[in-house]
Write an enzyme that holds these catalytic residues in place. Structure first.
Site, PDB file in Angstrom:
ATOM      1  N   LYS A 198      21.289 -83.737  30.477  1.00 52.86           N
ATOM      2  CA  LYS A 198      20.919 -84.293  31.784  1.00 52.86           C
ATOM      3  C   LYS A 198      20.178 -85.623  31.630  1.00 52.86           C
ATOM      4  O   LYS A 198      20.479 -86.590  32.330  1.00 52.86           O
ATOM      5  CB  LYS A 198      20.022 -83.305  32.553  1.00 52.86           C
ATOM      6  CG  LYS A 198      20.661 -81.940  32.780  1.00 52.86           C
ATOM      7  CD  LYS A 198      19.761 -81.027  33.585  1.00 52.86           C
ATOM      8  CE  LYS A 198      18.431 -80.683  32.918  1.00 52.86           C
ATOM      9  NZ  LYS A 198      18.565 -79.905  31.653  1.00 52.86           N
ATOM     10  N   ARG A 237      14.943 -76.148  40.228  1.00 54.42           N
ATOM     11  CA  ARG A 237      15.039 -75.187  39.134  1.00 54.42           C
ATOM     12  C   ARG A 237      14.939 -73.750  39.599  1.00 54.42           C
ATOM     13  O   ARG A 237      14.997 -72.832  38.787  1.00 54.42           O
ATOM     14  CB  ARG A 237      13.911 -75.437  38.140  1.00 54.42           C
ATOM     15  CG  ARG A 237      14.351 -76.282  36.968  1.00 54.42           C
ATOM     16  CD  ARG A 237      13.141 -76.468  36.093  1.00 54.42           C
ATOM     17  NE  ARG A 237      13.459 -76.588  34.717  1.00 54.42           N
ATOM     18  CZ  ARG A 237      13.723 -77.738  34.109  1.00 54.42           C
ATOM     19  NH1 ARG A 237      13.790 -78.843  34.787  1.00 54.42           N
ATOM     20  NH2 ARG A 237      13.949 -77.752  32.819  1.00 54.42           N
ATOM     21  N   ARG A 245      16.476 -82.482  18.419  1.00 52.37           N
ATOM     22  CA  ARG A 245      16.132 -83.687  19.200  1.00 52.37           C
ATOM     23  C   ARG A 245      14.859 -84.337  18.666  1.00 52.37           C
ATOM     24  O   ARG A 245      13.916 -83.655  18.286  1.00 52.37           O
ATOM     25  CB  ARG A 245      15.926 -83.318  20.665  1.00 52.37           C
ATOM     26  CG  ARG A 245      15.379 -84.491  21.488  1.00 52.37           C
ATOM     27  CD  ARG A 245      15.459 -84.269  22.966  1.00 52.37           C
ATOM     28  NE  ARG A 245      14.843 -83.030  23.397  1.00 52.37           N
ATOM     29  CZ  ARG A 245      14.941 -82.550  24.634  1.00 52.37           C
ATOM     30  NH1 ARG A 245      15.643 -83.204  25.549  1.00 52.37           N
ATOM     31  NH2 ARG A 245      14.365 -81.423  24.948  1.00 52.37           N
ATOM     32  N   ARG A 271       9.504 -82.990  20.549  1.00 61.77           N
ATOM     33  CA  ARG A 271       8.823 -82.551  21.757  1.00 61.77           C
ATOM     34  C   ARG A 271       8.152 -81.210  21.487  1.00 61.77           C
ATOM     35  O   ARG A 271       8.704 -80.379  20.793  1.00 61.77           O
ATOM     36  CB  ARG A 271       9.844 -82.402  22.888  1.00 61.77           C
ATOM     37  CG  ARG A 271       9.570 -83.322  24.063  1.00 61.77           C
ATOM     38  CD  ARG A 271      10.736 -83.388  24.997  1.00 61.77           C
ATOM     39  NE  ARG A 271      10.927 -82.155  25.757  1.00 61.77           N
ATOM     40  CZ  ARG A 271      11.799 -82.029  26.773  1.00 61.77           C
ATOM     41  NH1 ARG A 271      12.540 -83.069  27.112  1.00 61.77           N
ATOM     42  NH2 ARG A 271      11.937 -80.897  27.411  1.00 61.77           N
ATOM     43  N   ARG A 303      12.859 -71.121  27.211  1.00 64.85           N
ATOM     44  CA  ARG A 303      13.359 -72.023  28.261  1.00 64.85           C
ATOM     45  C   ARG A 303      14.755 -71.592  28.705  1.00 64.85           C
ATOM     46  O   ARG A 303      15.075 -71.654  29.894  1.00 64.85           O
ATOM     47  CB  ARG A 303      13.382 -73.467  27.745  1.00 64.85           C
ATOM     48  CG  ARG A 303      11.988 -74.084  27.656  1.00 64.85           C
ATOM     49  CD  ARG A 303      11.942 -75.270  26.721  1.00 64.85           C
ATOM     50  NE  ARG A 303      12.792 -76.375  27.148  1.00 64.85           N
ATOM     51  CZ  ARG A 303      13.177 -77.349  26.349  1.00 64.85           C
ATOM     52  NH1 ARG A 303      12.794 -77.373  25.078  1.00 64.85           N
ATOM     53  NH2 ARG A 303      13.931 -78.310  26.814  1.00 64.85           N
TER      54      ARG A 303
HETATM   55  P1  AP5 Z   1      19.093 -84.364  26.618  1.00 64.85           P
HETATM   56  O1  AP5 Z   1      19.892 -85.414  27.307  1.00 64.85           O
HETATM   57  O2  AP5 Z   1      17.681 -84.693  26.315  1.00 64.85           O
HETATM   58  O3  AP5 Z   1      19.217 -82.980  27.429  1.00 64.85           O
HETATM   59  P2  AP5 Z   1      18.519 -82.474  28.734  1.00 64.85           P
HETATM   60  O4  AP5 Z   1      19.509 -81.674  29.493  1.00 64.85           O
HETATM   61  O5  AP5 Z   1      17.855 -83.609  29.472  1.00 64.85           O
HETATM   62  O6  AP5 Z   1      17.440 -81.510  28.083  1.00 64.85           O
HETATM   63  P3  AP5 Z   1      15.915 -81.318  28.373  1.00 64.85           P
HETATM   64  O7  AP5 Z   1      15.389 -80.473  27.281  1.00 64.85           O
HETATM   65  O8  AP5 Z   1      15.216 -82.615  28.604  1.00 64.85           O
HETATM   66  O9  AP5 Z   1      15.990 -80.502  29.712  1.00 64.85           O
HETATM   67  P4  AP5 Z   1      15.003 -79.492  30.205  1.00 64.85           P
HETATM   68  O10 AP5 Z   1      15.602 -79.194  31.527  1.00 64.85           O
HETATM   69  O11 AP5 Z   1      14.712 -78.328  29.364  1.00 64.85           O
HETATM   70  O12 AP5 Z   1      13.629 -80.287  30.147  1.00 64.85           O
HETATM   71  P5  AP5 Z   1      12.775 -81.044  31.241  1.00 64.85           P
HETATM   72  O13 AP5 Z   1      12.191 -82.209  30.599  1.00 64.85           O
HETATM   73  O14 AP5 Z   1      13.537 -81.205  32.505  1.00 64.85           O
HETATM   74  O15 AP5 Z   1      19.856 -83.958  25.271  1.00 64.85           O
HETATM   75  C1  AP5 Z   1      19.308 -83.005  24.373  1.00 64.85           C
HETATM   76  C2  AP5 Z   1      19.653 -83.384  22.919  1.00 64.85           C
HETATM   77  O16 AP5 Z   1      21.067 -83.326  22.731  1.00 64.85           O
HETATM   78  C3  AP5 Z   1      19.240 -84.812  22.524  1.00 64.85           C
HETATM   79  O17 AP5 Z   1      18.798 -84.792  21.205  1.00 64.85           O
HETATM   80  C4  AP5 Z   1      20.534 -85.624  22.660  1.00 64.85           C
HETATM   81  O18 AP5 Z   1      20.569 -86.697  21.737  1.00 64.85           O
HETATM   82  C5  AP5 Z   1      21.588 -84.586  22.323  1.00 64.85           C
HETATM   83  N1  AP5 Z   1      22.822 -84.800  23.095  1.00 64.85           N
HETATM   84  C6  AP5 Z   1      22.931 -85.165  24.405  1.00 64.85           C
HETATM   85  N2  AP5 Z   1      24.225 -85.223  24.799  1.00 64.85           N
HETATM   86  C7  AP5 Z   1      24.952 -84.869  23.689  1.00 64.85           C
HETATM   87  C8  AP5 Z   1      26.365 -84.724  23.447  1.00 64.85           C
HETATM   88  N3  AP5 Z   1      27.272 -84.977  24.417  1.00 64.85           N
HETATM   89  N4  AP5 Z   1      26.757 -84.349  22.211  1.00 64.85           N
HETATM   90  C9  AP5 Z   1      25.836 -84.110  21.224  1.00 64.85           C
HETATM   91  N5  AP5 Z   1      24.505 -84.225  21.394  1.00 64.85           N
HETATM   92  C10 AP5 Z   1      24.058 -84.596  22.611  1.00 64.85           C
HETATM   93  O19 AP5 Z   1      11.658 -79.948  31.556  1.00 64.85           O
HETATM   94  C11 AP5 Z   1      10.665 -79.617  30.601  1.00 64.85           C
HETATM   95  C12 AP5 Z   1       9.672 -78.632  31.200  1.00 64.85           C
HETATM   96  O20 AP5 Z   1       9.024 -79.211  32.358  1.00 64.85           O
HETATM   97  C13 AP5 Z   1      10.253 -77.316  31.743  1.00 64.85           C
HETATM   98  O21 AP5 Z   1      10.390 -76.356  30.725  1.00 64.85           O
HETATM   99  C14 AP5 Z   1       9.196 -76.926  32.791  1.00 64.85           C
HETATM  100  O22 AP5 Z   1       8.059 -76.390  32.176  1.00 64.85           O
HETATM  101  C15 AP5 Z   1       8.822 -78.259  33.380  1.00 64.85           C
HETATM  102  N6  AP5 Z   1       9.627 -78.621  34.547  1.00 64.85           N
HETATM  103  C16 AP5 Z   1      10.500 -79.674  34.662  1.00 64.85           C
HETATM  104  N7  AP5 Z   1      11.092 -79.687  35.868  1.00 64.85           N
HETATM  105  C17 AP5 Z   1      10.589 -78.616  36.557  1.00 64.85           C
HETATM  106  C18 AP5 Z   1      10.823 -78.081  37.853  1.00 64.85           C
HETATM  107  N8  AP5 Z   1      11.700 -78.644  38.712  1.00 64.85           N
HETATM  108  N9  AP5 Z   1      10.140 -76.962  38.218  1.00 64.85           N
HETATM  109  C19 AP5 Z   1       9.253 -76.395  37.392  1.00 64.85           C
HETATM  110  N10 AP5 Z   1       8.984 -76.845  36.145  1.00 64.85           N
HETATM  111  C20 AP5 Z   1       9.656 -77.940  35.725  1.00 64.85           C
END
Ligand code: AP5
Ligand code: ZN
Length: 210
Positions: free
Chosen positions: A13, A89, A123, A156, A167
């Site tokens: 994402k 979420r 990552r 991270r 997660r």
């Molecule tokens: P990446 O693009 O970083 O993936 P992502 O889907 O953004 O993963 P995140 O871990 O950032 O999502 P998340 O939803 O868990 O975390 P968030 O920060 O929102 O890619 C991942 C890896 O894969 C990278 O190394 C990349 O290089 C690689 N990659 C990408 N595309 C690829 C491909 N096509 N092929 C191969 N490799 C690839 O949330 C974190 C925390 O915040 C949550 O756990 C929660 O505690 C809190 N939080 C956030 N939003 C909310 C909400 N709305 N409500 C409540 N709590 C929330």
């Protein structure tokens, strides 16, 4: 345009939202980044289980809706076109979102669970400029060093295998129903998230262009 990008942790994402924002001149609204910038914020007055967003994040749990809804409301009020990443979420957040704005496209990135674990545990991110890498799939030119700014890359706090598994569990319990909610409304477009980043981008751009 108002674009919503859904998908499990590690689906890509963040990677794709950044590119979409550049390509289509949209605001990248991400609750994950916003919360990481406010990990130590005191939320104890809200009568929550933990006192800071960071405590929830490091445990792999969802930060309370009250905190997250306020972030999104504020961000969307000043955005014209946007790509929303990391929200909603749970079904309560989805309902809140529908009272704030309308959506032009809802894209769901699907990726197999084993692949998600590999992506997240491998990552590495830049603490200075926010660039994201993968030790195997998207390595920087010099190991451990950011291509963009030369800073030393870090893992991270929530990318340890144990927290990644939690997660994913939280995703299945709370966020998978959100995907089904939009599917039921007939607005969901599913994109295979397992191609290369370029392939996935092309597939999403096709949906956004329609
Ligand atoms: P990446 O693009 O970083 O993936 P992502 O889907 O953004 O993963 P995140 O871990 O950032 O999502 P998340 O939803 O868990 O975390 P968030 O920060 O929102 O890619 C991942 C890896 O894969 C990278 O190394 C990349 O290089 C690689 N990659 C990408 N595309 C690829 C491909 N096509 N092929 C191969 N490799 C690839 O949330 C974190 C925390 O915040 C949550 O756990 C929660 O505690 C809190 N939080 C956030 N939003 C909310 C909400 N709305 N409500 C409540 N709590 C929330
Ligand atoms: Zn950097």
């Amino acid at each position: 345009k108002h674009i919503l990008l859904l998908g499990p942790p590690g689906a890509g994402k963040g990677t794709q939202s950044k590119r979409l924002a550049e390509e289509f001149d949209l605001e990248h609204v991400t609750t994950g980044d916003a919360l990481r910038a406010n990990k130590e914020m005191d939320i104890s007055e809200m009568d929550t289980e933990y006192d800071t967003p960071g405590a929830y994040m490091d445990a792999g749990e969802l930060v309370p809706d009250e905190v997250v809804n306020a972030i999104v409301e504020e961000a969307l009020s000043s955005a014209d076109g946007y790509v929303l990443d990391g929200y909603p979420r749970n079904l309560e957040q989805a309902e809140e979102l529908s009272s704030m704005t309308d959506l032009d496209a809802v894209v769901y990135l699907s990726v197999d669970t084993d692949e998600l674990v590999d992506r997240l545990t491998g990552r590495r991110v830049c603490p200075d400029c926010g660039a994201s890498y993968h030790v195997e799939f998207e390595p920087p030119e010099e190991s451990g060093v950011c291509d963009e700014c030369g800073a030393e890359l870090v893992q991270r706090d929530d990318d340890t295998e144990e927290t990644v598994r939690e997660r994913l569990r939280v995703y299945e319990e709370n966020t998978a129903p959100v995907v089904e909610h939009y599917r039921g409304e007939g607005v969901l477009v599913e994109v295979d998230g397992e191609g290369t980043p370029d392939e996935v981008f092309e597939a999403i751009a096709d949906v956004v262009d329609q």
